[in-house]
Write a protein that holds these residues in place. Structure first.
Motif, PDB file in Angstrom:
ATOM      1  N   GLU A  23       0.788  -1.226   0.000  1.00  0.00           N
ATOM      2  CA  GLU A  23       0.000   0.000   0.000  1.00  0.00           C
ATOM      3  C   GLU A  23       0.826   1.286   0.000  1.00  0.00           C
ATOM      4  O   GLU A  23       0.283   2.362  -0.164  1.00  0.00           O
ATOM      5  CB  GLU A  23      -0.932   0.011   1.215  1.00  0.00           C
ATOM      6  CG  GLU A  23      -1.898  -1.148   1.229  1.00  0.00           C
ATOM      7  CD  GLU A  23      -2.769  -1.189   2.473  1.00  0.00           C
ATOM      8  OE1 GLU A  23      -2.870  -0.158   3.175  1.00  0.00           O
ATOM      9  OE2 GLU A  23      -3.340  -2.255   2.750  1.00  0.00           O
ATOM     10  N   GLY A  24       2.120   1.169   0.219  1.00  0.00           N
ATOM     11  CA  GLY A  24       2.966   2.353   0.259  1.00  0.00           C
ATOM     12  C   GLY A  24       3.170   2.858   1.674  1.00  0.00           C
ATOM     13  O   GLY A  24       2.566   2.356   2.627  1.00  0.00           O
ATOM     14  N   VAL A  25       4.015   3.870   1.801  1.00  0.00           N
ATOM     15  CA  VAL A  25       4.401   4.356   3.124  1.00  0.00           C
ATOM     16  C   VAL A  25       3.280   5.060   3.863  1.00  0.00           C
ATOM     17  O   VAL A  25       3.374   5.269   5.071  1.00  0.00           O
ATOM     18  CB  VAL A  25       5.646   5.283   3.064  1.00  0.00           C
ATOM     19  CG1 VAL A  25       6.865   4.517   2.589  1.00  0.00           C
ATOM     20  CG2 VAL A  25       5.388   6.494   2.198  1.00  0.00           C
ATOM     21  N   ASP A  26       2.210   5.395   3.176  1.00  0.00           N
ATOM     22  CA  ASP A  26       1.073   6.033   3.839  1.00  0.00           C
ATOM     23  C   ASP A  26       0.028   5.016   4.288  1.00  0.00           C
ATOM     24  O   ASP A  26      -1.085   5.395   4.654  1.00  0.00           O
ATOM     25  CB  ASP A  26       0.426   7.072   2.911  1.00  0.00           C
ATOM     26  CG  ASP A  26       1.341   8.249   2.659  1.00  0.00           C
ATOM     27  OD1 ASP A  26       2.105   8.609   3.581  1.00  0.00           O
ATOM     28  OD2 ASP A  26       1.303   8.802   1.556  1.00  0.00           O
ATOM     29  N   LEU A  54       8.724   3.268  10.035  1.00  0.00           N
ATOM     30  CA  LEU A  54       9.474   3.313   8.775  1.00  0.00           C
ATOM     31  C   LEU A  54      10.971   3.231   9.016  1.00  0.00           C
ATOM     32  O   LEU A  54      11.698   2.544   8.301  1.00  0.00           O
ATOM     33  CB  LEU A  54       9.159   4.594   8.003  1.00  0.00           C
ATOM     34  CG  LEU A  54       7.864   4.616   7.218  1.00  0.00           C
ATOM     35  CD1 LEU A  54       7.653   5.997   6.599  1.00  0.00           C
ATOM     36  CD2 LEU A  54       7.841   3.541   6.153  1.00  0.00           C
ATOM     37  N   ASP A  55      11.428   3.947  10.046  1.00  0.00           N
ATOM     38  CA  ASP A  55      12.852   3.922  10.354  1.00  0.00           C
ATOM     39  C   ASP A  55      13.307   2.500  10.659  1.00  0.00           C
ATOM     40  O   ASP A  55      14.334   2.049  10.152  1.00  0.00           O
ATOM     41  CB  ASP A  55      13.166   4.838  11.534  1.00  0.00           C
ATOM     42  CG  ASP A  55      14.615   4.707  11.968  1.00  0.00           C
ATOM     43  OD1 ASP A  55      15.510   4.931  11.124  1.00  0.00           O
ATOM     44  OD2 ASP A  55      14.868   4.340  13.124  1.00  0.00           O
ATOM     45  N   THR A  56      12.547   1.796  11.469  1.00  0.00           N
ATOM     46  CA  THR A  56      12.932   0.431  11.822  1.00  0.00           C
ATOM     47  C   THR A  56      12.938  -0.465  10.595  1.00  0.00           C
ATOM     48  O   THR A  56      13.865  -1.253  10.394  1.00  0.00           O
ATOM     49  CB  THR A  56      11.990  -0.130  12.908  1.00  0.00           C
ATOM     50  OG1 THR A  56      11.998   0.758  14.025  1.00  0.00           O
ATOM     51  CG2 THR A  56      12.437  -1.499  13.364  1.00  0.00           C
ATOM     52  N   TYR A  96       9.130  -0.068  -1.351  1.00  0.00           N
ATOM     53  CA  TYR A  96       8.252   0.655  -0.432  1.00  0.00           C
ATOM     54  C   TYR A  96       7.738   1.895  -1.160  1.00  0.00           C
ATOM     55  O   TYR A  96       8.342   2.969  -1.087  1.00  0.00           O
ATOM     56  CB  TYR A  96       9.008   1.039   0.841  1.00  0.00           C
ATOM     57  CG  TYR A  96       9.525  -0.160   1.572  1.00  0.00           C
ATOM     58  CD1 TYR A  96       8.659  -0.957   2.311  1.00  0.00           C
ATOM     59  CD2 TYR A  96      10.865  -0.519   1.511  1.00  0.00           C
ATOM     60  CE1 TYR A  96       9.121  -2.071   2.976  1.00  0.00           C
ATOM     61  CE2 TYR A  96      11.330  -1.631   2.175  1.00  0.00           C
ATOM     62  CZ  TYR A  96      10.457  -2.409   2.907  1.00  0.00           C
ATOM     63  OH  TYR A  96      10.921  -3.528   3.555  1.00  0.00           O
ATOM     64  N   ARG A  97       6.648   1.704  -1.883  1.00  0.00           N
ATOM     65  CA  ARG A  97       6.080   2.787  -2.685  1.00  0.00           C
ATOM     66  C   ARG A  97       5.903   4.052  -1.851  1.00  0.00           C
ATOM     67  O   ARG A  97       5.335   4.035  -0.776  1.00  0.00           O
ATOM     68  CB  ARG A  97       4.733   2.339  -3.260  1.00  0.00           C
ATOM     69  CG  ARG A  97       4.185   3.225  -4.310  1.00  0.00           C
ATOM     70  CD  ARG A  97       3.002   2.584  -5.017  1.00  0.00           C
ATOM     71  NE  ARG A  97       2.236   1.624  -4.231  1.00  0.00           N
ATOM     72  CZ  ARG A  97       1.155   1.953  -3.518  1.00  0.00           C
ATOM     73  NH1 ARG A  97       0.711   3.176  -3.502  1.00  0.00           N
ATOM     74  NH2 ARG A  97       0.530   1.030  -2.833  1.00  0.00           N
ATOM     75  N   GLY A  98       6.441   5.138  -2.358  1.00  0.00           N
ATOM     76  CA  GLY A  98       6.317   6.417  -1.674  1.00  0.00           C
ATOM     77  C   GLY A  98       7.461   6.741  -0.737  1.00  0.00           C
ATOM     78  O   GLY A  98       7.509   7.822  -0.159  1.00  0.00           O
ATOM     79  N   VAL A  99       8.412   5.829  -0.591  1.00  0.00           N
ATOM     80  CA  VAL A  99       9.494   6.067   0.362  1.00  0.00           C
ATOM     81  C   VAL A  99      10.494   7.107  -0.150  1.00  0.00           C
ATOM     82  O   VAL A  99      11.201   7.729   0.628  1.00  0.00           O
ATOM     83  CB  VAL A  99      10.214   4.756   0.738  1.00  0.00           C
ATOM     84  CG1 VAL A  99      11.174   4.315  -0.343  1.00  0.00           C
ATOM     85  CG2 VAL A  99      10.949   4.917   2.058  1.00  0.00           C
ATOM     86  N   THR A 100      10.513   7.330  -1.454  1.00  0.00           N
ATOM     87  CA  THR A 100      11.478   8.275  -2.014  1.00  0.00           C
ATOM     88  C   THR A 100      11.329   9.649  -1.379  1.00  0.00           C
ATOM     89  O   THR A 100      12.324  10.266  -0.982  1.00  0.00           O
ATOM     90  CB  THR A 100      11.321   8.367  -3.548  1.00  0.00           C
ATOM     91  OG1 THR A 100      11.460   7.048  -4.092  1.00  0.00           O
ATOM     92  CG2 THR A 100      12.342   9.279  -4.150  1.00  0.00           C
ATOM     93  N   GLU A 101      10.116  10.116  -1.253  1.00  0.00           N
ATOM     94  CA  GLU A 101       9.899  11.424  -0.637  1.00  0.00           C
ATOM     95  C   GLU A 101      10.357  11.422   0.822  1.00  0.00           C
ATOM     96  O   GLU A 101      10.990  12.376   1.279  1.00  0.00           O
ATOM     97  CB  GLU A 101       8.418  11.806  -0.718  1.00  0.00           C
ATOM     98  CG  GLU A 101       8.143  13.197  -0.181  1.00  0.00           C
ATOM     99  CD  GLU A 101       6.682  13.594  -0.321  1.00  0.00           C
ATOM    100  OE1 GLU A 101       6.291  14.539   0.368  1.00  0.00           O
ATOM    101  OE2 GLU A 101       5.946  12.971  -1.116  1.00  0.00           O
TER     102      GLU A 101
END
Length: 195
Positions: A23-26, A54-56, A96-101
């Motif tokens: 689902e991505g990072v959100d 997310l950090d973990t 991880y879709r969206g993690v780039t931002e």
């Protein structure tokens, strides 16, 4: 951490890894908790915020990329080492879709939980780039920040349904712009003016 607490922690991470990959990072923290079979309060006891979760998750992946760069530093080909690492970086970020931002924000924010991992990963890639530059096989007008941004951009392309089919082609285009042909010592034999 007690063994049962460690088991619960690891289970939550495994579920979060799956949900965020889907689902991505959100992704909803409530959904992660539900799929893990626990309440939201339990999830938040282990990971007090989305960024902590997310950090973990990402720290382990980023640390693997940093370790991978160290291993690649001794490979025979600085070109292959740089390309291999960059491809793995793009694949990790795309997973991880969206993690780039989140990565781009974290690297500039020393207070971010992700900051140290992102900085370590960028430094590892920078060393591979610097080695390739020293060998004369990579442009010298880019640095580790540029490489990190290009990798993030390539991961973002994979997240775009309309562009995903072109991602491999665009990876080749971008990396061919980073790399330079190796210098050759085989000079052509000059023609004899009397021939």
């Amino acid at each position: 951490m007690r063994a049962d607490a460690r088991k619960n922690h690891d289970h939550l991470l495994a579920v979060a890894d799956t949900v965020i990959a889907e689902e991505g990072v959100d992704a909803s923290l409530r959904d992660i908790a539900r799929r893990a079979g626990v309440g939201l309060t339990t999830l938040l006891r282990h990971f007090p915020s989305r960024e902590a979760l997310l950090d973990t998750l990402l720290r382990a992946r980023f640390d693997e990329l940093a370790d991978r760069a160290v291993a690649l530093e001794t490979s025979d080909s600085p070109t292959d080492a740089l390309l291999s690492w960059l491809r793995e970086f793009v694949a990790c970020a795309h997973n991880y879709r969206g993690v780039t931002e989140a990565m781009m924000t974290a690297i500039e924010d020393a207070e971010s939980a992700l900051h140290a991992s992102c900085v370590t990963m960028r430094a590892a890639g920078t060393r591979l780039l610097t080695r390739a530059q020293a060998e004369g096989v990579a442009r010298t007008d880019i640095d580790g920040t540029d490489l990190f941004a290009l990798g993030g951009s390539l991961a973002w392309l994979n997240d775009q349904p309309a562009l995903a089919p072109r991602a491999d082609h665009l990876f080749d285009v971008v990396t061919s712009a980073i790399l330079t042909p190796p210098a050759t010592t085989d000079l052509p034999t000059p023609k004899n003016p009397t021939d």
